[in-house]
Write a protein that holds these residues in place. Structure first.
Motif, PDB file in Angstrom:
ATOM      1  N   THR A  58     -22.054   4.555  26.113  1.00  0.00           N
ATOM      2  CA  THR A  58     -22.586   5.358  25.010  1.00  0.00           C
ATOM      3  C   THR A  58     -21.594   6.453  24.654  1.00  0.00           C
ATOM      4  N   GLU A  59     -21.075   6.386  23.465  1.00  0.00           N
ATOM      5  CA  GLU A  59     -20.122   7.391  22.999  1.00  0.00           C
ATOM      6  C   GLU A  59     -20.878   8.610  22.465  1.00  0.00           C
ATOM      7  N   VAL A  60     -20.456   9.801  22.885  1.00  0.00           N
ATOM      8  CA  VAL A  60     -21.118  11.043  22.472  1.00  0.00           C
ATOM      9  C   VAL A  60     -20.082  11.980  21.863  1.00  0.00           C
ATOM     10  N   ALA A  61     -20.362  12.465  20.663  1.00  0.00           N
ATOM     11  CA  ALA A  61     -19.501  13.453  19.996  1.00  0.00           C
ATOM     12  C   ALA A  61     -20.328  14.705  19.744  1.00  0.00           C
ATOM     13  N   ILE A  62     -19.877  15.846  20.281  1.00  0.00           N
ATOM     14  CA  ILE A  62     -20.619  17.099  20.153  1.00  0.00           C
ATOM     15  C   ILE A  62     -19.829  18.065  19.286  1.00  0.00           C
ATOM     16  N   THR A  63     -20.478  18.595  18.270  1.00  0.00           N
ATOM     17  CA  THR A  63     -19.894  19.623  17.418  1.00  0.00           C
ATOM     18  C   THR A  63     -20.624  20.932  17.688  1.00  0.00           C
ATOM     19  N   TYR A  64     -19.859  22.013  17.942  1.00  0.00           N
ATOM     20  CA  TYR A  64     -20.460  23.299  18.277  1.00  0.00           C
ATOM     21  C   TYR A  64     -20.345  24.250  17.094  1.00  0.00           C
ATOM     22  N   GLY A  65     -21.349  25.112  16.949  1.00  0.00           N
ATOM     23  CA  GLY A  65     -21.315  26.093  15.869  1.00  0.00           C
ATOM     24  C   GLY A  65     -22.526  26.994  15.938  1.00  0.00           C
TER      25      GLY A  65
END
Length: 264
Positions: A58-65
């Motif tokens: 499972t590929e996970v991409a996290i964007t923070y803001g």
């Protein structure tokens, strides 16, 4: 009659209609896209690694803001599957607007504020506590922008509650989110800052600075939570990540970074 299957297959491959793997193989699930509050940056780095072990492939991409900025983007259907907010009200508002699934709404933590200075700072933080903000060396004070960052609103509330806001206001510098606020103090763009405890506990900041926890009674509870978006492309993985976040293993990771679900 000649067998045309192999020539047809070669033609389709040539023109890109078939992958080299062959006909009928299903496409891999899309990457799980998470919009996460910046105070989670250190904790979710560890969480993502642990989740990958439990859910290989499972590929996970996290964007923070900042949570407020994400809320605005998600009101326009920004391409995220899961929203993790430093203010539980933002996920609730998305549910009310019909853009998120209310059955998936959840509370995962309560954030905390600290006052932070670099180790070499002349400000005697341990002796002065919150009064350190009045020290002559505290020329610039960093907080997250209260217009859209929950930690910024909490910092402003704490300063007002403790009678420090008017004295500090002319020296305030605003980070776009709480992670940028931490960078301001760490790099010398500010002398002292009101940061998330979770970031102060991250290895890089813990080794580089000194912290004083802001009294909990000085600011409203930073109840944090999340929700799945109705336009999520990878709902199954989003639900799995949510459940992992709330599992004993996930809760233990959050506690290591100062997050708690206990009452104040």
């Amino acid at each position: 009659m000649p067998d045309l299957r192999q020539p047809l297959r070669a033609l389709l491959v040539t023109f890109g209609f078939l992958g080299l793997a062959g006909i009928g193989r299903s496409a891999p699930p899309p990457t799980l896209a998470i919009a996460a509050a910046a105070d989670l940056q250190a904790a979710l780095g560890e969480m993502k690694a642990a989740f990958a072990k439990a859910h290989p492939g499972t590929e996970v991409a996290i964007t923070y803001g900042s949570s407020g900025n994400f809320y605005t983007q998600l009101m326009s259907r920004a391409p995220f599957d899961l929203f993790l907010s430093a203010d539980l009200d933002y996920p609730k508002k998305l549910v009310a607007a019909g853009l998120a699934d209310g059955s998936t709404l959840f509370h995962y933590s309560r954030g905390r504020l600290v006052l932070w200075v670099p180790k070499g700072s002349p400000i005697p933080l341990e002796q002065l506590g919150m009064q350190a903000l009045l020290h002559p060396a505290a020329r610039k004070v960093a907080i997250a922008n209260p217009r859209h960052a929950p930690y910024g609103r909490a910092a402003e509330a704490a300063l007002a509650k403790l009678g420090l806001l008017e004295a500090v206001r002319p020296r305030l510098v605003f980070g776009e989110n709480i992670a940028q606020t931490a960078q301001f103090v760490q790099t010398g763009a500010a002398d002292i800052g009101l940061l998330a405890l979770s970031l102060a506990k991250a290895p890089n900041l813990a080794a580089a600075g000194r912290a004083f926890e802001v009294p909990l009674a000085a600011y409203p509870a930073l109840d944090q939570g999340g929700v799945l978006l109705n336009h999520a492309r990878n709902r199954a993985a989003a639900l799995a990540f949510r459940d992992f976040l709330r599992s004993p293993e996930g809760a233990a990771i959050l506690r290591r970074y100062g997050f708690t679900t206990e009452d104040r």
